[in-house]
Design a protein around this motif. Structure first.
Motif, PDB file in Angstrom:
ATOM      1  N   GLU A  36      12.025 -19.909  45.864  1.00 23.27           N
ATOM      2  CA  GLU A  36      11.247 -20.435  44.740  1.00 23.27           C
ATOM      3  C   GLU A  36      11.735 -21.826  44.323  1.00 23.27           C
ATOM      4  O   GLU A  36      10.931 -22.702  44.028  1.00 23.27           O
ATOM      5  CB  GLU A  36      11.310 -19.456  43.566  1.00 23.27           C
ATOM      6  CG  GLU A  36      10.548 -18.174  43.851  1.00 23.27           C
ATOM      7  CD  GLU A  36      10.767 -17.102  42.809  1.00 23.27           C
ATOM      8  OE1 GLU A  36      11.662 -17.248  41.954  1.00 23.27           O
ATOM      9  OE2 GLU A  36      10.036 -16.101  42.863  1.00 23.27           O
ATOM     10  N   THR A  49       4.539 -16.607  36.631  1.00 25.58           N
ATOM     11  CA  THR A  49       4.437 -15.176  36.885  1.00 25.58           C
ATOM     12  C   THR A  49       2.991 -14.742  36.678  1.00 25.58           C
ATOM     13  O   THR A  49       2.189 -15.465  36.066  1.00 25.58           O
ATOM     14  CB  THR A  49       5.339 -14.371  35.924  1.00 25.58           C
ATOM     15  OG1 THR A  49       4.868 -14.563  34.587  1.00 25.58           O
ATOM     16  CG2 THR A  49       6.797 -14.805  36.050  1.00 25.58           C
ATOM     17  N   GLU A  50       2.661 -13.555  37.150  1.00 29.09           N
ATOM     18  CA  GLU A  50       1.315 -13.026  36.946  1.00 29.09           C
ATOM     19  C   GLU A  50       1.041 -12.850  35.452  1.00 29.09           C
ATOM     20  O   GLU A  50      -0.083 -13.068  34.987  1.00 29.09           O
ATOM     21  CB  GLU A  50       1.149 -11.708  37.688  1.00 29.09           C
ATOM     22  CG  GLU A  50       1.134 -11.873  39.190  1.00 29.09           C
ATOM     23  CD  GLU A  50       0.974 -10.561  39.942  1.00 29.09           C
ATOM     24  OE1 GLU A  50       0.673  -9.521  39.308  1.00 29.09           O
ATOM     25  OE2 GLU A  50       1.141 -10.577  41.168  1.00 29.09           O
ATOM     26  N   GLU A  51       2.073 -12.469  34.696  1.00 26.69           N
ATOM     27  CA  GLU A  51       1.920 -12.296  33.254  1.00 26.69           C
ATOM     28  C   GLU A  51       1.607 -13.627  32.569  1.00 26.69           C
ATOM     29  O   GLU A  51       0.767 -13.693  31.668  1.00 26.69           O
ATOM     30  CB  GLU A  51       3.200 -11.682  32.652  1.00 26.69           C
ATOM     31  CG  GLU A  51       3.449 -10.247  33.067  1.00 26.69           C
ATOM     32  CD  GLU A  51       4.048 -10.100  34.471  1.00 26.69           C
ATOM     33  OE1 GLU A  51       4.609 -11.093  35.004  1.00 26.69           O
ATOM     34  OE2 GLU A  51       3.946  -9.003  35.030  1.00 26.69           O
ATOM     35  N   SER A  92       1.812 -17.834  42.006  1.00 22.34           N
ATOM     36  CA  SER A  92       2.863 -16.840  41.811  1.00 22.34           C
ATOM     37  C   SER A  92       3.189 -16.239  43.176  1.00 22.34           C
ATOM     38  O   SER A  92       2.366 -16.270  44.094  1.00 22.34           O
ATOM     39  CB  SER A  92       2.430 -15.746  40.826  1.00 22.34           C
ATOM     40  OG  SER A  92       1.341 -15.015  41.349  1.00 22.34           O
ATOM     41  N   GLU A  94       5.059 -12.804  45.111  1.00 21.12           N
ATOM     42  CA  GLU A  94       5.681 -11.478  45.097  1.00 21.12           C
ATOM     43  C   GLU A  94       6.257 -11.250  46.489  1.00 21.12           C
ATOM     44  O   GLU A  94       5.513 -11.270  47.483  1.00 21.12           O
ATOM     45  CB  GLU A  94       4.655 -10.394  44.774  1.00 21.12           C
ATOM     46  CG  GLU A  94       5.229  -9.002  44.804  1.00 21.12           C
ATOM     47  CD  GLU A  94       4.171  -7.938  44.571  1.00 21.12           C
ATOM     48  OE1 GLU A  94       4.398  -6.816  45.033  1.00 21.12           O
ATOM     49  OE2 GLU A  94       3.129  -8.230  43.968  1.00 21.12           O
TER      50      GLU A  94
END
Length: 118
Positions: A36, A49-51, A92, A94
């Protein structure tokens, strides 16, 4: 024997760093953080982030999987190439568990700003 050598190698590299050890084909949190960090230097898109994407009201542009059978570093290069091609403002990542074929994998989701209907 190969796994034992790998663990010893990781121990030498991370002596005192508090990093969890794993098999050679697992992306540990330190690897993910390193990928990252390098991506943020290479691409103009912002890692979120997805949030955060949901809180910001961003629209999902695309989700795709990137994989490498070579290394985590190669996975990072492949992700960077894809992000540079697409030029979305946000993304984002994962990191997924590797496959049985020692394939490093990540799911990348790209986002764009909300569209105003004015």
């Amino acid at each position: 024997m190969k796994k034992l050598l790998w663990v010893n190698f990781l121990w030498v590299l991370t002596l005192g760093a508090g990093v969890a050890f794993a098999d050679e084909d697992t992306i540990v949190s330190s690897d993910a953080a390193q990928v990252e960090a390098k991506l943020s230097e290479q691409v103009s898109s912002q890692l979120i982030t997805e949030e955060q994407a949901e809180e910001m009201g961003l629209n999902r542009a695309d989700t795709y999987e990137v994989s490498s059978t070579v290394s985590v570093e190669n996975l990072e290069l492949l992700i960077a190439e894809k992000l540079k091609e697409r030029e979305m403002p946000y993304y984002s990542i994962e990191f997924n568990d590797p496959t049985q074929d020692n394939e490093f994998r990540a799911t990348v989701t790209e986002y764009f700003s909300p569209v105003n209907d004015e």
